[in-house]
Design an enzyme around this catalytic site. Structure first.
Site, PDB file in Angstrom:
ATOM      1  N   ASP A  98       0.805  -1.225   0.000  1.00 53.63           N
ATOM      2  CA  ASP A  98       0.000   0.000   0.000  1.00 53.63           C
ATOM      3  C   ASP A  98       0.839   1.276   0.000  1.00 53.63           C
ATOM      4  OD1 ASP A  98       1.075  -0.007   2.531  1.00 53.63           O
ATOM      5  OD2 ASP A  98      -0.775  -0.595   3.538  1.00 53.63           O
ATOM      6  N   GLU A 120      -1.841  -8.440  -1.670  1.00 54.87           N
ATOM      7  CA  GLU A 120      -2.284  -7.910  -0.371  1.00 54.87           C
ATOM      8  C   GLU A 120      -3.434  -6.923  -0.586  1.00 54.87           C
ATOM      9  OE1 GLU A 120       0.132  -5.348   2.295  1.00 54.87           O
ATOM     10  OE2 GLU A 120       0.788  -7.229   3.150  1.00 54.87           O
ATOM     11  N   GLU A 132      -1.874   5.272   3.239  1.00 51.02           N
ATOM     12  CA  GLU A 132      -1.907   3.890   2.739  1.00 51.02           C
ATOM     13  C   GLU A 132      -3.325   3.454   2.398  1.00 51.02           C
ATOM     14  OE1 GLU A 132      -0.498   4.878   5.545  1.00 51.02           O
ATOM     15  OE2 GLU A 132       1.643   4.496   5.260  1.00 51.02           O
ATOM     16  N   HIS A 207       6.618   4.632  13.151  1.00 53.88           N
ATOM     17  CA  HIS A 207       6.972   5.496  12.009  1.00 53.88           C
ATOM     18  C   HIS A 207       5.765   6.161  11.344  1.00 53.88           C
ATOM     19  CE1 HIS A 207       5.688   2.017   9.700  1.00 53.88           C
ATOM     20  NE2 HIS A 207       5.611   2.793   8.647  1.00 53.88           N
ATOM     21  N   ARG A 215       3.720  16.350  17.786  1.00 52.24           N
ATOM     22  CA  ARG A 215       4.443  16.400  19.069  1.00 52.24           C
ATOM     23  C   ARG A 215       3.610  15.873  20.234  1.00 52.24           C
ATOM     24  NH1 ARG A 215       6.837  19.058  23.344  1.00 52.24           N
ATOM     25  NH2 ARG A 215       9.083  19.162  23.089  1.00 52.24           N
ATOM     26  N   HIS A 239      13.189   4.270  12.574  1.00 54.44           N
ATOM     27  CA  HIS A 239      12.961   4.576  11.156  1.00 54.44           C
ATOM     28  C   HIS A 239      13.516   5.979  10.860  1.00 54.44           C
ATOM     29  CE1 HIS A 239      10.579   5.615   7.583  1.00 54.44           C
ATOM     30  NE2 HIS A 239      10.227   4.344   7.478  1.00 54.44           N
TER      31      HIS A 239
HETATM   32  C1  UD1 Z   1       6.599   4.507   3.703  1.00 50.61           C
HETATM   33  C2  UD1 Z   1       5.180   4.117   3.341  1.00 50.61           C
HETATM   34  C3  UD1 Z   1       4.518   3.419   4.523  1.00 50.61           C
HETATM   35  C4  UD1 Z   1       5.374   2.272   5.008  1.00 50.61           C
HETATM   36  C5  UD1 Z   1       6.768   2.771   5.302  1.00 50.61           C
HETATM   37  C6  UD1 Z   1       7.658   1.652   5.742  1.00 50.61           C
HETATM   38  C7  UD1 Z   1       3.886   5.546   1.819  1.00 50.61           C
HETATM   39  C8  UD1 Z   1       2.801   6.556   1.755  1.00 50.61           C
HETATM   40  N1  UD1 Z   1       4.349   5.273   3.046  1.00 50.61           N
HETATM   41  O1  UD1 Z   1       6.533   5.450   4.741  1.00 50.61           O
HETATM   42  O2  UD1 Z   1       3.265   2.915   4.128  1.00 50.61           O
HETATM   43  O3  UD1 Z   1       4.795   1.732   6.173  1.00 50.61           O
HETATM   44  O4  UD1 Z   1       7.299   3.371   4.110  1.00 50.61           O
HETATM   45  O5  UD1 Z   1       8.938   2.099   6.096  1.00 50.61           O
HETATM   46  O6  UD1 Z   1       4.286   5.026   0.799  1.00 50.61           O
HETATM   47  N2  UD1 Z   1      13.812   8.335   4.495  1.00 50.61           N
HETATM   48  C9  UD1 Z   1      15.174   8.149   4.580  1.00 50.61           C
HETATM   49  N3  UD1 Z   1      15.715   7.064   3.931  1.00 50.61           N
HETATM   50  C10 UD1 Z   1      14.971   6.182   3.226  1.00 50.61           C
HETATM   51  C11 UD1 Z   1      13.579   6.404   3.133  1.00 50.61           C
HETATM   52  C12 UD1 Z   1      13.007   7.478   3.778  1.00 50.61           C
HETATM   53  O7  UD1 Z   1      15.891   8.924   5.213  1.00 50.61           O
HETATM   54  O8  UD1 Z   1      15.520   5.235   2.663  1.00 50.61           O
HETATM   55  C13 UD1 Z   1      13.215   9.466   5.241  1.00 50.61           C
HETATM   56  C14 UD1 Z   1      13.095  10.725   4.427  1.00 50.61           C
HETATM   57  O9  UD1 Z   1      13.278  11.808   5.295  1.00 50.61           O
HETATM   58  C15 UD1 Z   1      11.643  10.700   3.982  1.00 50.61           C
HETATM   59  C16 UD1 Z   1      10.968  10.043   5.162  1.00 50.61           C
HETATM   60  O10 UD1 Z   1      11.929   9.104   5.656  1.00 50.61           O
HETATM   61  O11 UD1 Z   1      11.169  11.953   3.694  1.00 50.61           O
HETATM   62  C17 UD1 Z   1       9.698   9.334   4.840  1.00 50.61           C
HETATM   63  O12 UD1 Z   1       9.898   8.401   3.770  1.00 50.61           O
HETATM   64  P1  UD1 Z   1       8.647   8.005   2.826  1.00 50.61           P
HETATM   65  O13 UD1 Z   1       9.052   6.956   1.871  1.00 50.61           O
HETATM   66  O14 UD1 Z   1       8.037   9.254   2.295  1.00 50.61           O
HETATM   67  O15 UD1 Z   1       7.589   7.433   3.841  1.00 50.61           O
HETATM   68  P2  UD1 Z   1       7.746   6.412   5.045  1.00 50.61           P
HETATM   69  O16 UD1 Z   1       7.436   7.101   6.309  1.00 50.61           O
HETATM   70  O17 UD1 Z   1       9.046   5.670   4.961  1.00 50.61           O
END
Ligand code: UD1
Length: 369
Positions: A98, A120, A132, A207, A215, A239
Site C-alpha cells: 500500500d 495484499e 496507505e 513510524h 508532538r 525509522h
Molecule cells: C513509507 C510508506 C509506509 C510504510 C513505510 C515503511 C507511503 C505513503 N508510506 O513510509 O506505508 O509503512 O514506508 O517504512 O508510501 N527516508 C530516509 N531514507 C529512506 C527512506 C526514507 O531517510 O531510505 C526518510 C526521508 O526523510 C523521507 C521520510 O523518511 O522523507 C519518509 O519516507 P517516505 O518513503 O516518504 O515514507 P515512510 O514514512 O518511509
C-alpha cells in the site's frame, strides 16, 4: 512465457516480492521475472540490506525517485515507470502492499492497458487520513487481479463492487518469507550484540506520520514508554522518518532522558525477525509486524486507533491500544503479566506457499483473458 515486472519501492515491499521472484525462477518455462525498484526507500538499511538478507536479485531497473511529498513522489514514480512499461511490454505488472509506489505503478498500467496484479489487496482500516488507505482503495479499483491474504479482505472488495472473478484468496506471501527465513534468522547474533538475554525485553517500532509527526501524540507515547521500560528495556530500531521528527519536534532530550529506551539503527530482515520472535512484547504502528507477530504467537500492541488487519486482533495476539498514555501502560502491563503459553494461532493459507498459488492464478488468468 509470461514477462512479469515485479515492483518494489519501500521496505515492507521486499519480503513480499522475494518469494514471488524466487517462485517465478523455479518455473523458467512459464515466467520471465524482472524486478523494478522505484527508489522510494534508498538508505542502505532501508533497502540494500533487505536484498542481501532475502536473496533478492539486484533490480533490473532502478528508478531512483527518492523522498518527496506524496504528489511529488507518486508523480515521479509514474513518470519514470511509464517509459519502462513501453519498453519492456510486460504481460503482467505485480504491485504489492500500500505504499505510494504501489498506486503509482498500478495507475501507469491501467492507463496503458497493461495487466496489473495487486498483492495484499482488500485490507481496509476505514481511516482515510492514512495515506496507505487511499493507496489501497485506488489500487484495488484499477487492478485486474487481486490477491488477498484473508477472508475479510475478500468481503471488503466485494462490498466495493469488485467482481468476484478478479479476486483470489491466496494467503500471505510475507509469511512465505518468514517461514523460509526463520531458521536463518534464529542464527543472528543481534541479541548478543545488544547484550540481551532470554525474552527480557520489549521491541518497539514507530513510524506512522500520525504518531511521529505530531508532538502531542508522540509525547503521549513517550510517557507510556517511560513507565513500561521501568520494568524491561525497550529496544527501538528507529525509522529515518522518526529519527528526523524526534529532532525536528525538539524531543531529543526527552527521548534521551528515558534511560531504558534504547534507540538503535534500523535492522536488516533477519536481525529484526530474531528480535521480535524473542521479545516478551512488541509495540508497533506497522501493519506487517501485526501479522508477523500473529503468525509466531508473540503479543503485540498496536499504537493506532484502527487496523486494516482485523484478523490479527480476532486471533488474540494483537490489541489495538491507540495512543492514550494510560491505555498503553495498562495493556502493556497485562500483556507482560499474561501467560506466554497460549497455543499458536493458525490462519488459513498463511503456510509458506502463497507465492505458488499466485503464480498458478497468473497462469490461469493469462490463458483465460
Ligand atoms: C513509507 C510508506 C509506509 C510504510 C513505510 C515503511 C507511503 C505513503 N508510506 O513510509 O506505508 O509503512 O514506508 O517504512 O508510501 N527516508 C530516509 N531514507 C529512506 C527512506 C526514507 O531517510 O531510505 C526518510 C526521508 O526523510 C523521507 C521520510 O523518511 O522523507 C519518509 O519516507 P517516505 O518513503 O516518504 O515514507 P515512510 O514514512 O518511509
Amino acid at each position: 512465457m509470461l514477462k512479469v515486472i515485479n515492483v518494489v519501492g519501500a521496505r515492507p515491499n521486499f519480503m513480499k516480492v522475494a518469494p514471488l521472484v524466487a517462485a517465478m525462477k523455479k518455473r523458467p518455462d512459464k515466467f520471465q521475472p524482472l524486478v523494478v525498484h522505484t527508489g522510494q526507500h534508498y538508505d542502505l538499511a532501508m533497502s540494500d540490506a533487505f536484498f542481501t538478507d532475502l536473496e533478492l536479485p539486484t533490480p533490473d531497473t532502478h528508478l531512483g525517485v527518492g523522498s518527496g511529498t506524496h504528489a511529488a513522489q507518486t508523480a515521479a514514480v509514474m513518470e519514470r515507470f511509464e517509459p519502462l512499461v513501453f519498453q519492456e511490454k510486460p504481460d503482467w505488472v505485480v504491485v504489492v502492499g500500500d505504499v505510494n509506489s504501489t498506486l503509482a505503478c498500478a495507475l501507469v498500467c491501467v492507463k496503458l492497458g497493461t495487466k496489473v496484479a495487486h498483492v495484499e489487496a482488500g485490507l481496509r482500516s476505514r481511516d482515510r487520513t492514512m495515506p496507505e488507505e487511499i493507496n489501497r482503495l485506488l489500487t484495488d479499483q484499477i487492478a485486474d487481479l487481486l490477491f488477498t491474504t484473508s477472508v475479510d479482505a475478500n468481503q471488503n472488495l466485494i462490498a466495493e463492487g469488485i467482481p468476484a472473478e478478479r479476486i483470489r484468496l491466496v494467503g500471505n506471501v510475507m509469511i512465505d518469507s518468514l517461514v523460509k527465513n526463520l531458521d536463518r534468522a534464529r542464527q543472528s547474533v543481534i541479541k548478543t550484540q545488544l547484550g540481551l538475554t532470554g525474552r527480557g525485553y520489549v521491541l518497539l517500532t514507530l513510524h506512522r506520520p500520525s504518531n511521529v509527526d505530531n508532538r502531542e501524540t508522540f509525547s503521549r507515547i513517550l510517557d507510556a514508554l517511560e513507565k513500561i521500560c521501568s520494568s524491561l528495556p525497550i529496544i527501538f530500531p528507529v525509522h529515518p522518518r522518526t529519527r528526523k521528527t524526534i529532532a525536528d519536534l525538539g524531543l531529543s532530550e526527552r527521548v534521551r532522558s528515558i534511560g531504558n529506551l534504547r534507540l538503535i539503527d534500523p535492522l536488516g530482515y533477519l536481525d529484526f525477525i530474531n528480535l521480535y520472535s524473542g521479545a516478551r512484547l512488541v509495540l508497533t504502528d506497522s501493519g506487517g509486524i501485526q501479522e508477523e507477530t500473529t503468525f509466531l504467537g508473540i503479543p503485540c500492541l498496536t499504537l493506532r486507533e484502527n487496523t486494516e488487519r482485523p484478523i490479527t486482533v480476532e486471533l488474540g495476539t494483537n490489541t489495538i491500544v491507540g495512543t492514550d498514555t494510560q491505555k498503553i501502560i495498562s495493556a502493556a502491563t497485562s500483556a507482560l503479566n499474561g501467560s506466554s503459553s497460549k497455543s499458536l494461532p493458525k490462519v488459513q493459507l498463511w503456510d509458506g506457499h502463497a507465492a505458488d498459488r499466485m503464480l498458478d492464478a497468473l497462469e490461469e488468468f493469462s490463458i483465460n483473458s
